[in-house]
Structure formats: C-alpha cells, structure tokens
Design an enzyme around this catalytic site. Sequence first.
Site, PDB file in Angstrom:
ATOM      1  N   ASN A   1       0.804  -1.230   0.000  1.00 28.33           N
ATOM      2  CA  ASN A   1       0.000   0.000   0.000  1.00 28.33           C
ATOM      3  C   ASN A   1       0.836   1.279   0.000  1.00 28.33           C
ATOM      4  OD1 ASN A   1      -2.273  -1.667   0.264  1.00 28.33           O
ATOM      5  ND2 ASN A   1      -2.180  -1.601   2.481  1.00 28.33           N
TER       6      ASN A   1
ATOM      7  N   HIS B   1       7.718  20.788  -7.223  1.00 23.00           N
ATOM      8  CA  HIS B   1       7.488  22.199  -7.501  1.00 23.00           C
ATOM      9  C   HIS B   1       8.745  23.006  -7.201  1.00 23.00           C
ATOM     10  CE1 HIS B   1       3.189  21.467  -7.801  1.00 23.00           C
ATOM     11  NE2 HIS B   1       3.276  20.787  -6.672  1.00 23.00           N
TER      12      HIS B   1
ATOM     13  N   ALA C   1       9.004   3.360  11.652  1.00 22.51           N
ATOM     14  CA  ALA C   1       7.720   3.832  11.161  1.00 22.51           C
ATOM     15  C   ALA C   1       7.578   5.338  11.369  1.00 22.51           C
ATOM     16  CB  ALA C   1       6.587   3.101  11.873  1.00 22.51           C
TER      17      ALA C   1
END
Length: 147
Positions: free
Chosen positions: A43, A72, A120
Amino acid sequence: MGDNFSANSGKNFNPIGGDSVLRLIAYKKNAVLTIGQNVGISNSTIVCWDKITIGNNVVIGGSVKIWDTNYHSLNPVIRTSGNDNDIKTAPIFIDDNVFIGGNSIILKGVKIGKNSVIAAGSIVVKDIPENVVAGGNPCKVLKTLTF
C-alpha cells in the site's frame, strides 16, 4: 522488477496503510525505477521522475512514500506562474535487506545503506548508513545493528 516481487494493495491485504493502494509510477519518459529480487511493498506510493533503485530483499511497509522529486519550484514566482519548470530531482538508492516502516517518507537524493531499518513514520532527507536503525523527523541514526 526482480523475481519474487510481492505487492499488497488495499485494505483487505494489509491493515497498515489500508486506506491507500500500491502505486508504482515512472512519471517522466526517461525515468528508471528498478526493483530487485524478493521485494515486498504494501500500500505504498513510489513516484520516479529520475531514478529510484530498490535492492534485493527489501521490505517496504504500508503507506510509505518514495519520491525522487520535489514536484514544484522553491521559488514562489515560478511555482505560481503556471509554468513551473524549476523542479529538482535526485536519484534514490535503497540497498539490499532494508526494511522501511509504515508511513515513512523517503525524499529525493537519499541513499539507505544495506541492512538498515527505517522506523515507522520517519522522514528521510539525508543518507542513512548501513547496519543501523534510524528514525524520526528528520530521520537520524538511533542505534547500530550488530549481527
């Protein structure tokens, strides 16, 4: 893409990051996304404008984002001009046997060394050496691994 690639995508396959799907995107014409053998990704989103290399035996947890671009310009005049052509990219290299914990973000120009673990929720903006556990925002070495 190497042999034994494993992809989990969607809430029924991995509850961590189940709110997203797996996306592997080579965005630009000459982008090179290389995935080694025995790699598992859950995922997550990988967006390659330049070059991303993932070694062998790498595990990438749920909802990880790997982007080799800043998307950007940093210059607000260029960024808002409608012709944002000042976009920077830099290759990412993830060495063999790396584990990247869920919800981590790996940004352009980073190398993660062999056997390292990214905790994590980490945001990796600088190189991580081999054989370490690293985590945080920004990600930094927390301890050395001994085998």
